[in-house]
Structures are given as C-alpha cells and as structure tokens.
Design an enzyme around this catalytic site. Structure first.
Site, mmCIF file in Angstrom:
data_model
loop_
_atom_site.group_PDB
_atom_site.id
_atom_site.type_symbol
_atom_site.label_atom_id
_atom_site.label_comp_id
_atom_site.label_asym_id
_atom_site.label_seq_id
_atom_site.Cartn_x
_atom_site.Cartn_y
_atom_site.Cartn_z
ATOM 1 N N SER A 126 0.826 -1.207 0.000
ATOM 2 C CA SER A 126 0.000 0.000 0.000
ATOM 3 C C SER A 126 0.856 1.250 0.000
ATOM 4 O O SER A 126 1.963 1.268 0.568
ATOM 5 C CB SER A 126 -0.865 -0.029 1.263
ATOM 6 O OG SER A 126 -1.486 1.206 1.475
ATOM 7 N N TYR A 151 -2.439 -1.229 10.964
ATOM 8 C CA TYR A 151 -2.662 -1.756 9.613
ATOM 9 C C TYR A 151 -1.462 -1.433 8.716
ATOM 10 O O TYR A 151 -0.892 -2.311 8.069
ATOM 11 C CB TYR A 151 -3.951 -1.180 8.987
ATOM 12 C CG TYR A 151 -3.992 -1.410 7.498
ATOM 13 C CD1 TYR A 151 -4.236 -2.679 6.973
ATOM 14 C CD2 TYR A 151 -3.694 -0.377 6.592
ATOM 15 C CE1 TYR A 151 -4.212 -2.899 5.606
ATOM 16 C CE2 TYR A 151 -3.663 -0.587 5.231
ATOM 17 C CZ TYR A 151 -3.937 -1.857 4.736
ATOM 18 O OH TYR A 151 -3.888 -2.084 3.378
ATOM 19 N N LYS A 155 1.788 -3.844 6.710
ATOM 20 C CA LYS A 155 2.295 -3.844 5.328
ATOM 21 C C LYS A 155 3.820 -3.660 5.331
ATOM 22 O O LYS A 155 4.542 -4.316 4.586
ATOM 23 C CB LYS A 155 1.625 -2.735 4.510
ATOM 24 C CG LYS A 155 0.135 -2.960 4.293
ATOM 25 C CD LYS A 155 -0.141 -4.192 3.453
ATOM 26 C CE LYS A 155 -1.597 -4.548 3.400
ATOM 27 N NZ LYS A 155 -1.871 -5.878 2.829
HETATM 28 P P1 NAD Z 1 -11.187 -7.010 0.962
HETATM 29 O O1 NAD Z 1 -11.471 -6.988 2.419
HETATM 30 O O2 NAD Z 1 -12.303 -6.732 0.030
HETATM 31 O O3 NAD Z 1 -10.545 -8.412 0.565
HETATM 32 C C1 NAD Z 1 -9.736 -9.140 1.429
HETATM 33 C C2 NAD Z 1 -10.267 -10.557 1.469
HETATM 34 O O4 NAD Z 1 -9.435 -11.334 2.328
HETATM 35 C C3 NAD Z 1 -11.692 -10.662 2.000
HETATM 36 O O5 NAD Z 1 -12.484 -11.383 1.083
HETATM 37 C C4 NAD Z 1 -11.553 -11.409 3.344
HETATM 38 O O6 NAD Z 1 -12.661 -12.241 3.594
HETATM 39 C C5 NAD Z 1 -10.256 -12.177 3.112
HETATM 40 N N1 NAD Z 1 -9.504 -12.499 4.329
HETATM 41 C C6 NAD Z 1 -9.130 -11.651 5.323
HETATM 42 N N2 NAD Z 1 -8.461 -12.329 6.271
HETATM 43 C C7 NAD Z 1 -8.402 -13.629 5.874
HETATM 44 C C8 NAD Z 1 -7.859 -14.810 6.423
HETATM 45 N N3 NAD Z 1 -7.247 -14.818 7.614
HETATM 46 N N4 NAD Z 1 -7.978 -15.964 5.731
HETATM 47 C C9 NAD Z 1 -8.610 -15.985 4.537
HETATM 48 N N5 NAD Z 1 -9.151 -14.908 3.975
HETATM 49 C C10 NAD Z 1 -9.058 -13.734 4.627
HETATM 50 O O7 NAD Z 1 -9.974 -6.001 0.707
HETATM 51 P P2 NAD Z 1 -9.384 -5.419 -0.657
HETATM 52 O O8 NAD Z 1 -9.733 -3.983 -0.712
HETATM 53 O O9 NAD Z 1 -9.716 -6.298 -1.790
HETATM 54 O O10 NAD Z 1 -7.831 -5.491 -0.328
HETATM 55 C C11 NAD Z 1 -7.021 -6.558 -0.776
HETATM 56 C C12 NAD Z 1 -5.600 -6.327 -0.334
HETATM 57 O O11 NAD Z 1 -5.140 -5.090 -0.845
HETATM 58 C C13 NAD Z 1 -5.413 -6.239 1.189
HETATM 59 O O12 NAD Z 1 -4.197 -6.864 1.506
HETATM 60 C C14 NAD Z 1 -5.337 -4.753 1.441
HETATM 61 O O13 NAD Z 1 -4.610 -4.476 2.607
HETATM 62 C C15 NAD Z 1 -4.615 -4.295 0.204
HETATM 63 N N6 NAD Z 1 -4.859 -2.877 -0.123
HETATM 64 C C16 NAD Z 1 -6.123 -2.433 -0.289
HETATM 65 C C17 NAD Z 1 -6.366 -1.101 -0.571
HETATM 66 C C18 NAD Z 1 -7.753 -0.565 -0.714
HETATM 67 O O14 NAD Z 1 -7.929 0.649 -0.626
HETATM 68 N N7 NAD Z 1 -8.765 -1.382 -0.933
HETATM 69 C C19 NAD Z 1 -5.275 -0.220 -0.736
HETATM 70 C C20 NAD Z 1 -3.979 -0.730 -0.567
HETATM 71 C C21 NAD Z 1 -3.781 -2.061 -0.265
HETATM 72 C C1 WQD Z 2 -9.657 9.403 0.644
HETATM 73 C C2 WQD Z 2 -9.820 10.895 0.911
HETATM 74 C C3 WQD Z 2 -10.217 11.408 3.219
HETATM 75 C C4 WQD Z 2 -14.094 9.459 3.535
HETATM 76 C C5 WQD Z 2 -7.045 4.443 2.830
HETATM 77 C C6 WQD Z 2 -5.958 3.839 3.668
HETATM 78 C C7 WQD Z 2 -4.784 3.479 2.807
HETATM 79 C C8 WQD Z 2 -5.229 2.621 1.627
HETATM 80 C C9 WQD Z 2 -6.349 3.238 0.877
HETATM 81 C C10 WQD Z 2 -5.079 0.312 2.232
HETATM 82 C C11 WQD Z 2 -9.109 11.346 2.184
HETATM 83 C C12 WQD Z 2 -11.408 11.794 2.378
HETATM 84 C C13 WQD Z 2 -12.895 9.947 3.057
HETATM 85 C C14 WQD Z 2 -15.117 10.390 3.886
HETATM 86 C C15 WQD Z 2 -13.663 12.192 3.221
HETATM 87 N N1 WQD Z 2 -5.742 1.365 2.053
HETATM 88 N N2 WQD Z 2 -12.691 11.292 2.900
HETATM 89 N N3 WQD Z 2 -14.861 11.725 3.698
HETATM 90 O O1 WQD Z 2 -7.462 7.443 3.630
HETATM 91 O O2 WQD Z 2 -6.506 7.865 1.322
HETATM 92 O O3 WQD Z 2 -6.519 5.611 2.229
HETATM 93 O O4 WQD Z 2 -7.420 3.561 1.792
HETATM 94 O O5 WQD Z 2 -3.896 0.147 2.211
HETATM 95 O O6 WQD Z 2 -3.886 2.805 3.603
HETATM 96 O O7 WQD Z 2 -5.552 4.790 4.650
HETATM 97 O O8 WQD Z 2 -8.655 6.599 1.543
HETATM 98 O O9 WQD Z 2 -10.959 6.603 0.728
HETATM 99 O O10 WQD Z 2 -10.530 6.708 3.226
HETATM 100 O O11 WQD Z 2 -10.004 8.690 1.833
HETATM 101 O O12 WQD Z 2 -13.500 13.397 3.076
HETATM 102 O O13 WQD Z 2 -16.198 10.024 4.348
HETATM 103 O O14 WQD Z 2 -11.215 11.159 1.143
HETATM 104 O O15 WQD Z 2 -10.002 12.373 4.225
HETATM 105 O O16 WQD Z 2 -8.611 12.639 1.939
HETATM 106 P P1 WQD Z 2 -7.244 6.998 2.245
HETATM 107 P P2 WQD Z 2 -10.116 7.070 1.852
#
Ligand code: NAD
Ligand code: WQD
Length: 342
Positions: A126, A151, A155
C-alpha cells in the site's frame, strides 16, 4: 493452464484479479475465509468469465488448514496474496487482531511456498508505507515512513519479512505492489466493493449517499495546502489495478524480474482532491451529493500520488481508465447491487 493461488480472491481487488487471470488464460484457485466477502462472488465471477474458479473456504491464520489446501492442489505456480484486514481505524482499536491476521497469514504462505515448491509470490502492499511523502509524485525509492496505524505497520513488516525470507531461500521471487487508492467496479457491475457497515473510504461513502443509504458525506478538512483545500489522492480503477497483477505474474513466471524482491507503485500518476472527486461523480452520474465540510480525520495525509514511471517502463503497464468512467462504474455497481439486495 497455470494455477495461481489467490488469497482473498472473493474480496474487492481479489475478485477483479481472478476475472483478469481467467481472461488471460490462468487458472485461479481462491482461498478466502469470507470474513469480509461473500460466497456469491464466486457465482458472479463465473457469470462474467463463464469459468468457475475453485474456491476454498479457509482461514489463513489456521496453519494446518492452509497446508491442507496446498496438499490438495498440486502444481500451483504462484501465489497472489490479497487476504488481510484493511480498516485503518479498526486496526488502531484492535492491533493484535491485525498483526495476528496479516502477519500470520503471510508466514503460513511463506512456509507453504517452501514445502510445496512454489517460487513466485505477489504481495498486496500500500502507498500507506510512504506516509506523508517528502517529494511528489512519490517513487519506489522514497523512504518508508513510520506507520501511522497498526494496519500500515503490517504492510511494512510484511515487506520486511519477505526481504528476510529471500536471503536463505534462493529461487523464490516476490513482487510487492503498492496500491494507491483503488476505486470503481467491473464494467459488468457484477462485482465491486462491498464495505460492511459505514464505509471508511470516500467513494463507497459517495455512492451510498447518492443512493440514499447515508444522509450526508463529510468532507474531512478543507484547510489543507492544496488548490481547493481538500486532501489529494491517486485514485486508480480497480480493473486497471487487477490487470497489473496479471502482468506481475507473467513477469515472474517468465523470469523477467530483475531481483528476488521488486516493488512497484500502482496508481495513475495524478492526484485528485476530495472536492474534485465529488464534482466528477456528479458530472458523470447526474446525481447531486449532499456533503458538508468537517474537521480533518486523524491520521490523514495531505497529498499523495504515485510516480508510476517505473511500473510503466518495467511492467509495460499503465492505468488506462479515466476518472469519470471509473466513478460511473462505482455508481452502476452500487445501483445494481442495491436493486438486487433490498
Ligand atoms: P477485501 O477486504 O475486500 O478483501 C480481502 C479478502 O481477504 C476478504 O475477502 C476477506 O474475507 C479475506 N480475508 C481476510 N483475512 C483472511 C484470512 N485470515 N484468511 C482468509 N481470507 C481472509 O480487501 P481489498 O480492498 O480487496 O484489499 C485486498 C488487499 O489489498 C489487502 O491486503 C489490502 O490491505 C490491500 N490494499 C487495499 C487497498 C484498498 O484501498 N482497498 C489499498 C492498498 C492495499
Ligand atoms: C480518501 C480521501 C479522506 C471518507 C485508505 C488507507 C490506505 C489505503 C487506501 C489500504 C481522504 C477523504 C474519506 C469520507 C472524506 N488502504 N474522505 N470523507 O485514507 O486515502 O486511504 O485507503 O492500504 O492505507 O488509509 O482513503 O478513501 O478513506 O479517503 O473526506 O467520508 O477522502 O479524508 O482525503 P485513504 P479514503
């Protein structure tokens, strides 16, 4: 067909990646414990691609159960590891749960790689590892900043564990993909993001406000040092993001990686403010969003967007979809999902 084990494959990014893998001719096998997703996603994937991915309901924290899945599926070529808990705020409340889940799951998979001779691994990292970057756009060489949440720390620690693991395990290859802000849904609107409870993330909150589940969006702060005062992020279409995983797998399986641990930023390369997202959503969908400006959210950075030149050049990948198209896909998904689930 080459088998790819996809952990978290019924989740948001995982499900889109399973579709892209199938369309590229791979055979994905999903492991998910359904803690943050639904079994129906497997049907929805099948209805997009015509192919049903194998599904194993397994908790990766359970070492024995995880190994048992590997023992039944031979010839897995690579692992893509999405499964993790991902709510930043919740991780502050429940740090042990986050460390237990995100770290133990990774360790069990690394053990399985050794036991079952799997050489390739793609890790979901991330942009949170960069914190508030000193220079923008932020490239892969930028220093990793002290994590602002458990969290984020999972990572960082995971990337460190992987780098320690490759030292005595030659022949094992890793790509860590650092996602910026994934948004949107598959153009079919059959899969998308399904937050449980009140969404933490901006775009699901916008679509839920537009459809009437939430009364009002709170914009967290308009006193940032940005053109309109609201915070800036790099919002990337989830299908573009998913495609990058297929490219990463192709790269590893064909031995084109330059080292045993590579890192790539996955973003669009440009930043948008919260108000720009709201305005573009309104323009794309014709829906007005009821919003109010409130104070900053604790832990938020002011601006972060990716330097994607390394991913563009080395992977031959770039984000292609525009913001309007992407926000419209999120809206279509919200509408379709709600029409089928109310
Ligand atoms: P998500 O929650 O939709 O998907 C994660 C999946 O993993 C879920 O289906 C959950 O049921 C499963 N899971 C969690 N713990 C588990 C376990 N112990 N065993 C088996 N399954 C398990 O999340 P996502 O948004 O698809 O994110 C996927 C990956 O990307 C994560 O590692 C997240 O940290 C990373 N990521 C997401 C974002 C984002 O904004 N969505 C940004 C950066 C990184
Ligand atoms: C985006 C922008 C908020 C909600 C998070 C995690 C990051 C990564 C991606 C996993 C920000 C603003 C949001 C609301 C708002 N995930 N906002 N009102 O915080 O950039 O990132 O998700 O790795 O680690 O921190 O994403 O979508 O929460 O926010 O104004 O109700 O929208 O302040 O500027 P963020 P977000």
């Amino acid at each position: 067909m080459k088998k790819i084990l996809v952990t978290g494959g019924t989740g948001y990014i995982g499900s889109h990646t399973v579709v892209e893998l199938q369309e590229a001719g791979y055979e994905p096998i999903i492991i998910d414990d359904l803690s943050n997703s639904y079994i129906e996603v497997v049907d929805n994937i099948q209805s997009i691609t015509g192919k049903r991915p194998a599904f194993e309901k397994t908790d990766l924290k359970d070492r024995e159960a995880t190994m048992e899945v590997f023992s039944r599926h031979n010839e897995i070529e690579a692992i893509i590891h999405f499964a993790a808990l991902k709510a930043v705020g919740e991780s502050v409340e429940k740090p042990i749960e986050y460390y237990k889940n995100n770290i133990n799951s990774l360790i069990h998979l690394l053990e399985a790689m050794k036991l079952y001779n799997i050489d390739h691994f793609v890790f979901s990292s991330s942009c949170t590892v960069y914190g508030e970057p000193d220079e923008l756009p932020v490239n892969e060489e930028a220093p990793v900043k002290k994590a602002s949440s458990p969290y984020g720390n999972t990572k960082q620690i995971s990337e460190e564990i992987i780098q320690d693991y490759i030292i005595p395990n030659s022949g094992k290859n890793f790509i860590s993909l650092r996602y910026f802000n994934p948004i949107g849904a598959h153009p079919s609107a059959k899969i998308g993001e399904l937050p449980t409870g009140i969404p933490n993330n901006l775009v699901p909150f916008i679509t839920q406000t537009a459809i009437g589940i939430r009364d009002q969006l709170k914009v967290f702060g308009n006193d940032y040092n940005t053109p309109d005062g609201t915070a800036i992020r790099d919002y990337i279409n989830v299908v573009d993001l998913a495609r990058a995983h297929v490219v990463a797998i192709d790269r590893l399986l064909s031995g084109k990686n330059r080292s045993a641990f590579e890192v790539f930023n996955l973003g669009t390369g440009s930043g948008n403010s919260v108000l720009e997202i709201i305005n573009t959503f309104e323009k794309a969908t014709g829906k007005k969003i009821n919003y109010t400006i409130t104070g900053r959210r604790e832990g938020d950075v002011e601006k972060v967007y990716a330097d994607t030149s390394y991913a563009n050049e080395e992977l031959g990948w770039r984000a292609e979809k525009g913001l309007e198209e992407t926000l419209l896909s999120a809206w279509k998904w919200e509408q379709k999902y709600r029409s089928e689930h109310t």
